[in-house]
Design an enzyme around this catalytic site. Sequence first.
Site, PDB file in Angstrom:
ATOM      1  N   THR A  46       0.832  -1.385   0.044  1.00 28.92           N
ATOM      2  CA  THR A  46       0.194   0.101  -0.195  1.00 28.92           C
ATOM      3  C   THR A  46       0.800   1.214  -0.009  1.00 28.92           C
ATOM      4  O   THR A  46       0.675   2.222  -0.695  1.00 28.92           O
ATOM      5  CB  THR A  46      -0.788  -0.140   1.227  1.00 28.92           C
ATOM      6  OG1 THR A  46      -1.807  -1.347   1.119  1.00 28.92           O
ATOM      7  CG2 THR A  46      -1.725   1.277   1.084  1.00 28.92           C
ATOM      8  N   TYR A 109     -12.687  -4.310  -3.182  1.00 35.60           N
ATOM      9  CA  TYR A 109     -13.864  -4.089  -4.016  1.00 35.60           C
ATOM     10  C   TYR A 109     -14.688  -5.286  -4.308  1.00 35.60           C
ATOM     11  O   TYR A 109     -15.847  -5.344  -3.913  1.00 35.60           O
ATOM     12  CB  TYR A 109     -13.466  -3.356  -5.329  1.00 35.60           C
ATOM     13  CG  TYR A 109     -14.789  -2.929  -5.974  1.00 35.60           C
ATOM     14  CD1 TYR A 109     -15.349  -1.766  -5.551  1.00 35.60           C
ATOM     15  CD2 TYR A 109     -15.579  -3.650  -7.065  1.00 35.60           C
ATOM     16  CE1 TYR A 109     -16.458  -1.468  -6.323  1.00 35.60           C
ATOM     17  CE2 TYR A 109     -16.492  -3.041  -7.612  1.00 35.60           C
ATOM     18  CZ  TYR A 109     -17.278  -2.247  -7.253  1.00 35.60           C
ATOM     19  OH  TYR A 109     -18.512  -1.746  -7.876  1.00 35.60           O
ATOM     20  N   TYR A 135      -2.862 -10.302   4.402  1.00 38.99           N
ATOM     21  CA  TYR A 135      -2.803  -9.090   4.714  1.00 38.99           C
ATOM     22  C   TYR A 135      -4.181  -8.591   5.028  1.00 38.99           C
ATOM     23  O   TYR A 135      -5.117  -8.686   3.978  1.00 38.99           O
ATOM     24  CB  TYR A 135      -2.347  -8.079   3.660  1.00 38.99           C
ATOM     25  CG  TYR A 135      -2.103  -6.469   3.912  1.00 38.99           C
ATOM     26  CD1 TYR A 135      -2.377  -6.044   5.112  1.00 38.99           C
ATOM     27  CD2 TYR A 135      -1.766  -5.840   3.030  1.00 38.99           C
ATOM     28  CE1 TYR A 135      -2.364  -4.637   5.631  1.00 38.99           C
ATOM     29  CE2 TYR A 135      -1.747  -4.377   3.119  1.00 38.99           C
ATOM     30  CZ  TYR A 135      -1.992  -3.696   4.347  1.00 38.99           C
ATOM     31  OH  TYR A 135      -1.696  -2.522   4.454  1.00 38.99           O
ATOM     32  N   ARG A 140      -9.560  -0.643   4.322  1.00 40.69           N
ATOM     33  CA  ARG A 140      -9.190  -0.510   2.788  1.00 40.69           C
ATOM     34  C   ARG A 140      -9.681  -1.418   1.766  1.00 40.69           C
ATOM     35  O   ARG A 140     -10.192  -0.758   0.750  1.00 40.69           O
ATOM     36  CB  ARG A 140      -7.463  -0.412   2.544  1.00 40.69           C
ATOM     37  CG  ARG A 140      -6.899   0.924   2.915  1.00 40.69           C
ATOM     38  CD  ARG A 140      -5.414   0.695   2.449  1.00 40.69           C
ATOM     39  NE  ARG A 140      -4.703   1.840   3.009  1.00 40.69           N
ATOM     40  CZ  ARG A 140      -4.382   3.023   2.092  1.00 40.69           C
ATOM     41  NH1 ARG A 140      -4.923   2.873   1.005  1.00 40.69           N
ATOM     42  NH2 ARG A 140      -3.808   3.984   2.612  1.00 40.69           N
ATOM     43  N   LYS A 164      -0.344 -10.205   8.289  1.00 41.65           N
ATOM     44  CA  LYS A 164      -0.234  -8.784   8.705  1.00 41.65           C
ATOM     45  C   LYS A 164      -1.495  -8.221   8.926  1.00 41.65           C
ATOM     46  O   LYS A 164      -2.270  -8.096   8.360  1.00 41.65           O
ATOM     47  CB  LYS A 164       0.251  -7.698   7.375  1.00 41.65           C
ATOM     48  CG  LYS A 164       0.347  -6.255   7.799  1.00 41.65           C
ATOM     49  CD  LYS A 164       1.043  -5.457   6.842  1.00 41.65           C
ATOM     50  CE  LYS A 164       0.814  -4.233   6.974  1.00 41.65           C
ATOM     51  NZ  LYS A 164       1.084  -3.204   5.733  1.00 41.65           N
ATOM     52  N   ILE A 206       5.148  -4.477  10.213  1.00 43.89           N
ATOM     53  CA  ILE A 206       5.394  -4.043   8.836  1.00 43.89           C
ATOM     54  C   ILE A 206       4.956  -2.583   8.929  1.00 43.89           C
ATOM     55  O   ILE A 206       3.982  -2.212   9.037  1.00 43.89           O
ATOM     56  CB  ILE A 206       4.742  -5.008   7.651  1.00 43.89           C
ATOM     57  CG1 ILE A 206       5.044  -6.413   7.894  1.00 43.89           C
ATOM     58  CG2 ILE A 206       4.770  -4.275   6.472  1.00 43.89           C
ATOM     59  CD1 ILE A 206       4.387  -7.278   7.007  1.00 43.89           C
TER      60      ILE A 206
END
Length: 294
Positions: A46, A109, A135, A140, A164, A206
């Site tokens: 990202t 999405y 992740y 997001r 993560k 991270i």
Amino acid sequence: MSIFTGAGVAIITPFNEDGTVNYDAFGEIIEAQIKGGSDAIIVCGTTGESSTMNDEEHIAVIKYCVDKVAKRVPVIAGSGSNCTREAVNISREAERVGADGLLCVTPYYNKCTQEGLYQYYKAISDAVNIPIIMYNVPSRTGTTIQPETAVRIAKEVKNVVAIKEASGNISAVAKLASLAEGCIDIYSGNDDQVLPILSLGGKGVISVWSHVAPKKVHDMVMAFLDGDIATAQKLQLEAIDVIGALFSEVNPIPVKAAMNMLGFNAGPVRAPLTELSDKNKEVLKKSLKEYGVL
């Protein structure tokens, strides 16, 4: 075996004013992170603005990072996508150019089911031979890896070794750690929650914060793992204001501004991201000075 223990930097991708990748600046930032003590480089995540890159550019950036790092620390390549086929293709290419591991965000999405997440990670795993970090960042992606699903994937999908955790939900992380019983490595994906996640058995972070203070982030994690809780706590808490400033707008807008302030040629962000507002620039500059890095 863990891909890394400690502080991995979710590295920015510097751009020239015309929008092309500034590889010279990228090399300087990579060297600064390794010299500063970062334990891994996470490229094209990202923070690296991978969602604005085409496939050719994405792989070129990963390859440059792999070649520049030259096995001094692990290089973990972001290769997740909202399309499973695309994620498989990028993952294969990342392995081909030498990445040591993959960071695969959940499909965004396309809000798949928990079974869809299982099939997504299995498809990627079946295509590669290097370890995979899931992740989880629902703010997001609109999709959450439930603790039960994460454990199922870790136990049944051969290359998935870690997650993560950027949900911000410490209760869910505790549930995951309880169910996992050590079958999966957990990395904090939020710089203000590193110590809470370490206290639940986490392996490290991270980090975006590592851009401005790689040694402090590394030292904080290692102090905790070595049992020096007071030092780790001090390092975490004294950074809370600068961490807040680094997330005052959508990541990586503030951290790119910070790196430019620190003398690195980080360049602009790519649209649809915009440059940091003047108000938040002043807050960021003040926090970097008070933190002692500017």
